[in-house]
Design an enzyme around this catalytic site. Structure first.
Site, PDB file in Angstrom:
ATOM      1  N   GLY A  62       0.764  -1.351   0.051  1.00  0.00           N
ATOM      2  CA  GLY A  62      -0.016   0.006  -0.080  1.00  0.00           C
ATOM      3  C   GLY A  62       0.812   1.253   0.001  1.00  0.00           C
ATOM      4  N   ASN A 116      -2.238  13.950   7.844  1.00  0.00           N
ATOM      5  CA  ASN A 116      -2.741  13.888   6.860  1.00  0.00           C
ATOM      6  C   ASN A 116      -1.581  13.381   5.549  1.00  0.00           C
ATOM      7  OD1 ASN A 116      -5.021  15.433   8.141  1.00  0.00           O
ATOM      8  ND2 ASN A 116      -5.880  15.281   5.803  1.00  0.00           N
ATOM      9  N   TYR A 141     -15.073   3.290  10.051  1.00  0.00           N
ATOM     10  CA  TYR A 141     -13.569   3.236   9.785  1.00  0.00           C
ATOM     11  C   TYR A 141     -12.708   4.011  11.058  1.00  0.00           C
ATOM     12  CZ  TYR A 141      -8.840   4.948   8.560  1.00  0.00           C
ATOM     13  OH  TYR A 141      -7.351   4.913   8.598  1.00  0.00           O
ATOM     14  N   ASP A 174       0.411  -8.790   1.875  1.00  0.00           N
ATOM     15  CA  ASP A 174      -0.813  -7.945   1.515  1.00  0.00           C
ATOM     16  C   ASP A 174      -1.557  -9.117   0.592  1.00  0.00           C
ATOM     17  OD1 ASP A 174      -2.107  -5.759   0.101  1.00  0.00           O
ATOM     18  OD2 ASP A 174      -0.771  -4.507   0.833  1.00  0.00           O
ATOM     19  N   THR A 196      -8.055  10.530  13.532  1.00  0.00           N
ATOM     20  CA  THR A 196      -9.771  10.769  13.607  1.00  0.00           C
ATOM     21  C   THR A 196     -10.056  10.195  15.051  1.00  0.00           C
ATOM     22  OG1 THR A 196      -9.600  10.143  11.323  1.00  0.00           O
ATOM     23  CG2 THR A 196     -11.651   9.575  12.424  1.00  0.00           C
TER      24      THR A 196
END
Ligand code: NAD
Ligand code: UD1
Length: 343
Positions: free
Chosen positions: A10, A185, A149, A31, A126
């Protein structure tokens, strides 16, 4: 150290593998390729000159994990594997709980059965919900996450803390050792332009949307609100270059060697940057124009959200080195050289 990197194909996992190899660690990538491409591995080899052993496996597949852990000893697992699309998690909560929480429970069980109880876990800012204060410090209370999520990440943090506490109460001589990294971010890409973020469909996040406008795949950017109580009215976030983020994991590894328990770190730059600042910087450093329109606010968005990353500096010796210019330059370099991602 010998490290298993789940989600190694990823976006963040691939950059972390590059930095782990540079720091002299042994790496195996695992993965199921549900949101990535096998081609990433060839790109990592081009950057590092090393071929990375790859296991195509699902973390929910106990038998497959048993094989991986029986074949060699891992000192630590850096656990990136998971689903991460906020909107999709609202529509498909079961899939998110089953993959992220269910999958991680299988992984943790196989790890402990094979004597590997060191884990670095990809968490997210988050989990603070609407934070008590800005900049956000790690001792801020966790908040109510607005989506499944975020709740999977918050639950997994709690699960790891409970496992550690139980080990201590039970007098386990080798208790769990978890480093929870709360990313702000992540944007940017490796400066080689060989690896980067390749979201499927129309991107939800700001930077991939901007790069797709720049490359002509999308017509214009929709700026979600310019009436926030921020210097220019647009939303402020703590963007962090993915290479800096990757290096944070290498530093966190050292912490797993030196101490045990559950530690939490914010990985951000500590600097808030507005949507308009990102657009202007992207245009300036790359010499491309980003047409945009102002749209209403996106439901659930906060005006500003940025970290206090000083705990990571104090305890891990890590700080972000790269600024918005490098993030915009490298995001564009990746996108223009790979307009269709790894296709
Ligand atoms: P990504 O989707 O690029 O990488 C995640 C990888 O995990 C993918 O390659 C996917 O194929 C793999 N995967 C998913 N489910 C799996 C399973 N059941 N078994 C095996 N592999 C599986 O995402 P990313 O941006 O690199 O994020 C990595 C981690 O960091 C994720 O856990 C994400 O939730 C977390 N995170 C990301 C961000 C961000 O903005 N990118 C922010 C905070 C936290
Ligand atoms: C979003 C998620 C958050 C997740 C994070 C991961 C939501 C509500 N929040 O956060 O849970 O952890 O991604 O990276 O989805 N923007 C635009 N136009 C766009 C896209 C974004 O103006 O097309 C603005 C947003 O309003 C925000 C900023 O750009 O002010 C950054 O947005 P984004 O990249 O989606 O990140 P977050 O909102 O921080």
């Amino acid at each position: 150290m010998n490290i298993l990197v789940t989600g190694g194909a990823g976006f963040i996992g691939s950059h972390t593998i590059v930095e782990l190899i540079a720091a002299g660690h042994g790496v195996t990538a695992l993965d199921n390729l549900c949101n990535s491409s096998r081609k990433v591995l060839g790109r990592i080899e081009r950057i590092t000159g090393r071929s990375v052993p790859f296991r195509e496996a699902d973390i929910r597949d106990r038998e497959a994990l048993e094989k991986v852990f029986s074949s060699e000893h891992f000192d630590c697992c850096i656990h990136f594997a998971g689903l991460k699309a906020v909107g999709e998690s609202v529509k498909k909560p079961w899939e998110y709980y089953e993959n992220n929480v269910g999958g991680t429970l299988v992984l943790l069980d196989v790890m402990r059965r094979h004597g590997c109880k060191n884990i670095i876990f990809s968490s997210t800012a988050t989990v603070y919900g609407e934070p008590e204060k800005i900049p956000v410090t790690e001792d801020c209370r966790k908040g109510i996450c607005a989506h499944p999520y975020g709740r999977t990440k918050s639950m997994l943090e709690d699960i790891l803390s409970d496992l550690y506490r139980a080990d201590i109460e039970n007098g386990d001589p080798r208790p769990w050792n978890a480093v929870l990294l709360r990313y702000f971010n992540p944007i940017g890409a490796h400066p080689s332009g060989l690896i980067g973020e390749a979201p499927g469909g129309i991107p939800n996040n700001l930077m991939p949307y901007i790069t797709q406008v720049a490359v002509g795949k999308l017509e214009k950017l929709h700026v979600f609100g310019n009436d926030y109580d921020t210097p220019d009215g647009t939303g402020v976030r703590d963007y962090i270059h993915v290479v800096d983020l990757a290096k944070g994991h290498v530093k966190a590894l050292r912490a797993t060697e030196e101490r045990s328990g559950v530690s939490v770190y914010n990985l951000g730059t500590g600097r808030g940057c507005s949507v308009m600042e990102i657009i202007k910087t992207f245009e300036k450093v790359n010499g491309v124009s980003i047409p945009y329109v102002i749209d209403p606010r996106r439901p659930g968005d906060l005006a500003e959200y940025y970290s206090d990353p000083s705990k990571a500096l104090r305890e891990l010796g890590w700080r972000a080195e790269l600024g918005i210019e490098e993030m915009c330059r490298d995001s564009w370099n990746w996108q223009k050289n790979n307009p269709d991602g790894y296709e």
